[in-house]
Design a protein around this motif. Structure first.
Motif, PDB file in Angstrom:
ATOM      1  N   PRO A 103       0.789  -1.243   0.000  1.00 53.24           N
ATOM      2  CA  PRO A 103       0.000   0.000   0.000  1.00 53.24           C
ATOM      3  C   PRO A 103       0.814   1.283   0.000  1.00 53.24           C
ATOM      4  N   GLY A 104       2.145   1.175   0.181  1.00 56.66           N
ATOM      5  CA  GLY A 104       2.995   2.360   0.214  1.00 56.66           C
ATOM      6  C   GLY A 104       3.354   2.831  -1.195  1.00 56.66           C
ATOM      7  N   ASP A 105       4.395   3.657  -1.275  1.00 52.39           N
ATOM      8  CA  ASP A 105       4.724   4.278  -2.558  1.00 52.39           C
ATOM      9  C   ASP A 105       5.152   3.262  -3.622  1.00 52.39           C
ATOM     10  N   ALA A 106       5.769   2.159  -3.214  1.00 54.07           N
ATOM     11  CA  ALA A 106       6.182   1.160  -4.214  1.00 54.07           C
ATOM     12  C   ALA A 106       4.949   0.630  -4.953  1.00 54.07           C
ATOM     13  N   GLY A 107       3.863   0.421  -4.220  1.00 50.10           N
ATOM     14  CA  GLY A 107       2.620  -0.068  -4.833  1.00 50.10           C
ATOM     15  C   GLY A 107       2.016   0.937  -5.791  1.00 50.10           C
ATOM     16  N   SER A 108       2.410   2.207  -5.638  1.00 49.32           N
ATOM     17  CA  SER A 108       1.886   3.244  -6.542  1.00 49.32           C
ATOM     18  C   SER A 108       2.446   3.110  -7.946  1.00 49.32           C
ATOM     19  N   SER A 109       3.509   2.316  -8.129  1.00 55.25           N
ATOM     20  CA  SER A 109       3.988   2.060  -9.498  1.00 55.25           C
ATOM     21  C   SER A 109       2.868   1.365 -10.269  1.00 55.25           C
ATOM     22  N   LEU A 110       2.152   0.496  -9.611  1.00 52.66           N
ATOM     23  CA  LEU A 110       0.985  -0.130 -10.237  1.00 52.66           C
ATOM     24  C   LEU A 110      -0.194   0.850 -10.237  1.00 52.66           C
ATOM     25  N   GLY A 111      -0.329   1.592  -9.133  1.00 56.55           N
ATOM     26  CA  GLY A 111      -1.463   2.502  -8.979  1.00 56.55           C
ATOM     27  C   GLY A 111      -1.541   3.565 -10.062  1.00 56.55           C
ATOM     28  N   CYS A 112      -0.389   4.094 -10.482  1.00 58.65           N
ATOM     29  CA  CYS A 112      -0.447   5.177 -11.478  1.00 58.65           C
ATOM     30  C   CYS A 112      -0.932   4.651 -12.827  1.00 58.65           C
ATOM     31  N   VAL A 113      -0.607   3.390 -13.150  1.00 59.45           N
ATOM     32  CA  VAL A 113      -1.123   2.819 -14.405  1.00 59.45           C
ATOM     33  C   VAL A 113      -2.638   2.612 -14.274  1.00 59.45           C
ATOM     34  N   LEU A 114      -3.067   2.115 -13.116  1.00 58.88           N
ATOM     35  CA  LEU A 114      -4.511   1.878 -12.917  1.00 58.88           C
ATOM     36  C   LEU A 114      -5.282   3.193 -12.880  1.00 58.88           C
ATOM     37  N   ASP A 115      -4.628   4.259 -12.408  1.00 59.24           N
ATOM     38  CA  ASP A 115      -5.260   5.586 -12.431  1.00 59.24           C
ATOM     39  C   ASP A 115      -5.487   6.033 -13.872  1.00 59.24           C
ATOM     40  N   ASP A 116      -4.603   5.575 -14.757  1.00 61.24           N
ATOM     41  CA  ASP A 116      -4.760   5.893 -16.181  1.00 61.24           C
ATOM     42  C   ASP A 116      -5.815   5.002 -16.834  1.00 61.24           C
ATOM     43  N   VAL A 117      -5.739   3.692 -16.551  1.00 65.29           N
ATOM     44  CA  VAL A 117      -6.621   2.728 -17.220  1.00 65.29           C
ATOM     45  C   VAL A 117      -8.055   2.810 -16.690  1.00 65.29           C
ATOM     46  N   ARG A 118      -8.167   3.107 -15.392  1.00 63.48           N
ATOM     47  CA  ARG A 118      -9.480   3.213 -14.724  1.00 63.48           C
ATOM     48  C   ARG A 118     -10.321   1.953 -14.917  1.00 63.48           C
ATOM     49  N   ASP A 119      -9.686   0.834 -14.631  1.00 62.49           N
ATOM     50  CA  ASP A 119     -10.432  -0.420 -14.698  1.00 62.49           C
ATOM     51  C   ASP A 119      -9.852  -1.374 -13.660  1.00 62.49           C
ATOM     52  N   PHE A 120     -10.682  -2.323 -13.269  1.00 58.00           N
ATOM     53  CA  PHE A 120     -10.271  -3.263 -12.222  1.00 58.00           C
ATOM     54  C   PHE A 120      -9.337  -4.327 -12.783  1.00 58.00           C
ATOM     55  N   THR A 121      -8.356  -4.703 -11.964  1.00 57.05           N
ATOM     56  CA  THR A 121      -7.491  -5.813 -12.319  1.00 57.05           C
ATOM     57  C   THR A 121      -7.630  -6.858 -11.226  1.00 57.05           C
ATOM     58  N   GLU A 122      -7.506  -8.104 -11.601  1.00 58.99           N
ATOM     59  CA  GLU A 122      -7.615  -9.138 -10.575  1.00 58.99           C
ATOM     60  C   GLU A 122      -6.323  -9.184  -9.793  1.00 58.99           C
ATOM     61  N   TYR A 123      -6.422  -9.008  -8.509  1.00 65.80           N
ATOM     62  CA  TYR A 123      -5.198  -9.012  -7.704  1.00 65.80           C
ATOM     63  C   TYR A 123      -5.305 -10.131  -6.675  1.00 65.80           C
ATOM     64  N   ASN A 124      -5.009 -11.339  -7.127  1.00 72.28           N
ATOM     65  CA  ASN A 124      -5.115 -12.450  -6.176  1.00 72.28           C
ATOM     66  C   ASN A 124      -3.764 -13.040  -5.847  1.00 72.28           C
ATOM     67  N   THR A 125      -2.716 -12.362  -6.266  1.00 67.06           N
ATOM     68  CA  THR A 125      -1.380 -12.853  -5.941  1.00 67.06           C
ATOM     69  C   THR A 125      -0.418 -11.693  -5.787  1.00 67.06           C
ATOM     70  N   ALA A 126       0.544 -11.869  -4.891  1.00 67.67           N
ATOM     71  CA  ALA A 126       1.599 -10.864  -4.762  1.00 67.67           C
ATOM     72  C   ALA A 126       2.884 -11.375  -5.412  1.00 67.67           C
ATOM     73  N   TYR A 127       2.814 -12.549  -6.053  1.00 66.44           N
ATOM     74  CA  TYR A 127       4.015 -13.155  -6.648  1.00 66.44           C
ATOM     75  C   TYR A 127       4.163 -12.627  -8.075  1.00 66.44           C
ATOM     76  N   LEU A 128       4.812 -11.489  -8.190  1.00 69.43           N
ATOM     77  CA  LEU A 128       4.831 -10.765  -9.466  1.00 69.43           C
ATOM     78  C   LEU A 128       6.234 -10.379  -9.929  1.00 69.43           C
ATOM     79  N   GLY A 129       7.250 -10.706  -9.135  1.00 70.94           N
ATOM     80  CA  GLY A 129       8.600 -10.233  -9.448  1.00 70.94           C
ATOM     81  C   GLY A 129       9.439 -11.259 -10.193  1.00 70.94           C
ATOM     82  N   TYR A 130      10.738 -11.197  -9.972  1.00 66.47           N
ATOM     83  CA  TYR A 130      11.701 -12.068 -10.654  1.00 66.47           C
ATOM     84  C   TYR A 130      11.373 -13.535 -10.377  1.00 66.47           C
ATOM     85  N   ASN A 131      11.493 -14.376 -11.416  1.00 70.36           N
ATOM     86  CA  ASN A 131      11.114 -15.784 -11.298  1.00 70.36           C
ATOM     87  C   ASN A 131      12.338 -16.693 -11.131  1.00 70.36           C
TER      88      ASN A 131
END
Ligand SMILES: [Fe+2]
Length: 524
Positions: free
Chosen positions: A320-348
């Motif tokens: 919920p902090g500023d790092a999460g806003s990297s996703l938030g600013c795109v969603l502020d542009d797209v203005r649509d819901f994304t499914e967020y059921n996982t936090a496993y999103l980084g390097y594999n």
């Protein structure tokens, strides 16, 4: 279309890659913290490694920035932060230093400056978003609610420090805004500094320390010295001082460790009182049954459970902090819901999740690291970059604390199958799951599990279902079959002051340095 969202140049730099196809929900392809690839805790700057990882998901046509650089600079000038304002590197300088874009033969990288500053026709274009709009969008558009109140509390963005929004039918309408210098987040960070910890980093240590102190000792004094009285029917939180440079001047003499613990406890108590006041105001003014809580203050898992007193459903995006806003600013542009059921999103880290080997190590060594799958986007390890330990016994806390070089008073968190959580923990009323470790619960059997029980008898629980993380769920199942215990101690695979392990090489280095095995796949 591939859109990048970026948080950088202040603290906790991060990058999110989102695929947007007209008519479909936006899909999060990648989201990671820059600190994991640079090795610098809370790194403020993007680096080429994270950019290269993001580029594997395709070329960005747009780049979104988590706040408005120009407005922020204006606030810095107005508040007398001349040096910061003039020295501060602009977003386009940051991006131009990195190999972000894919230059065509006629557009060298240096002139293909993002945002078209050079007049080059080459995209991607750069778009600024308001700091609190990015927070609100990160929360609302990842939530399961279409109708929700949104509360954002942080230190400071451009000017705003506390905002309330109404989210309805993909629209976010701001209904209240509080501005600098009145900032709950700045005050909490100042108190963190006042007790000798690092502001903007160690707030979670203050929160943990609070359990050892007397919340009543300084509560009234803190409230009287820093706050104007709260008003009924108003969300305004007004401060008597500008706390941007801390409050080292604040009076009480601190002679013993207990004094420090009492300040931590009293600070936390005042924060919870304010948080309660805001929740109550929002409930009464909107009558909504859903709430989304965002901003750095939403990491206060000790307070978060209070939201269930007023709301049926609570969503806190796991970052919920500023790092999460990297996703938030795109969603502020797209203005649509994304499914967020996982936090496993980084390097594999590819390969089968090491279930049997983990059990074997736990039974012989009682502690083992696991670095497998995609890294967690957010401050908590949730099983993919985790140091697991057997939670039973009196000596486990010291054993793990010695490896992790943490303050001995700090407990560890448990991970448990969601279907067993009520047998072992008293969850906040109305809360059955804590997938992202955002709430605390009372431990029902503290004597059996001292390592995961804090001084006040609580635990910061992670629950997991077979759908959320099938491998982690199977690991817990196997552990229960072997030992009768469905709980594992789960702490991040890092050392105090360092970021979490990210890659296979990091895992190897961690093992060599601290002598605890780190498994990256089954069968190794
Ligand atoms: Fe923020």
């Amino acid at each position: 279309m591939i859109k990048w969202g970026i948080t950088s140049n202040a603290h906790d730099a991060a990058l999110a890659v989102v695929n947007t196809v007209k008519g479909d929900q936006p899909e999060i392809l990648f989201a990671a913290h820059a600190e994991r690839s640079s090795g610098k805790k809370n790194d403020a700057w993007l680096n080429q490694t994270i950019v290269d990882q993001a580029r594997e998901f395709g070329r960005p046509e747009e780049v979104h920035w988590y706040e408005n650089f120009n407005l922020k600079r204006l606030r810095q000038i107005r508040s007398g932060q001349w040096k910061t304002a003039w020295n501060k590197q602009s977003p386009w300088h940051t991006l131009d230093k990195l190999d972000v874009v894919w230059p065509t033969p006629w557009t060298p990288v240096s002139s293909a400056m993002v945002g078209g500053m050079s007049g080059a026709p080459y995209p991607p274009s750069l778009h600024y978003h308001k700091h609190h709009a990015s927070h609100a969008a990160a929360g609302y558009f990842t939530s399961p609610f279409r109708d929700a109140a949104v509360l954002v509390i942080d230190s400071i963005g451009e000017f705003e420090t506390l905002t309330i929004w109404q989210g309805y039918d993909r629209q976010l309408k701001r209904t209240f805004s509080q501005r600098y210098p009145h900032s709950v987040g700045l005050w909490y960070s100042s108190m963190t500094q006042r007790i000798g910890l690092k502001p903007n980093e160690d707030e979670y240590i203050l929160m943990g320390w609070a359990a050892l102190g007397d919340p009543e000792r300084f509560k009234q004094k803190i409230y009287d010295d820093f706050f104007y009285p709260l008003k009924n029917n108003s969300p305004e939180i007004k401060f008597k001082h500008n706390l941007h440079r801390g409050c080292r001047w604040w009076a009480p003499e601190l002679n013993s460790l207990q004094d420090y613990a009492d300040i931590a406890a009293s600070t936390q108590a005042v924060y919870e009182m304010i948080f309660d006041h805001l929740l109550k105001y929002i409930k009464h003014s909107t009558n909504n049954k859903n709430i989304v809580i965002m901003g750095g203050c939403a990491l206060n898992c000790v307070a978060n459970g209070r939201a269930y007193k007023y709301f049926d459903n609570v969503w806190i995006m796991p970052n919920p902090g500023d790092a999460g806003s990297s996703l938030g600013c795109v969603l502020d542009d797209v203005r649509d819901f994304t499914e967020y059921n996982t936090a496993y999103l980084g390097y594999n880290i590819a390969g089968d999740y090491p279930i049997e080997n983990t059990i074997k190590q736990l039974k012989t060594e009682r502690m083992v690291g696991v670095a497998n799958g995609r890294a967690e986007f957010g401050p908590r390890a949730l099983g993919n970059r985790t140091l697991f330990a057997d939670p039973r016994g009196d000596d486990v806390q010291d054993l793990v604390n010695t490896v992790k070089k943490r303050q001995p008073f700090r407990p560890f968190a448990p991970v448990i199958k969601a279907d067993k959580v009520h047998d072992y923990f008293e969850m906040p009323q109305g809360c059955d799951e804590s997938q992202f470790m955002q709430f605390i619960a009372t431990t029902k059997h503290p004597d059996q599990f001292p390592a995961i029980t804090h001084y006040d008898g609580t635990s910061r629980v992670q629950t997991v279902t077979a759908e959320q993380h099938p491998d982690l769920y199977r690991l817990l199942d196997r552990w229960e079959q072997e030992t009768g215990c469905p709980i594992l101690l789960n702490t991040s695979l890092n050392i105090k002051g360092e970021p979490m392990v990210d890659t296979e090489d990091d895992a190897k280095r961690w093992h060599e340095r601290y002598g605890v095995k780190v498994l990256t796949k089954e069968g190794e």
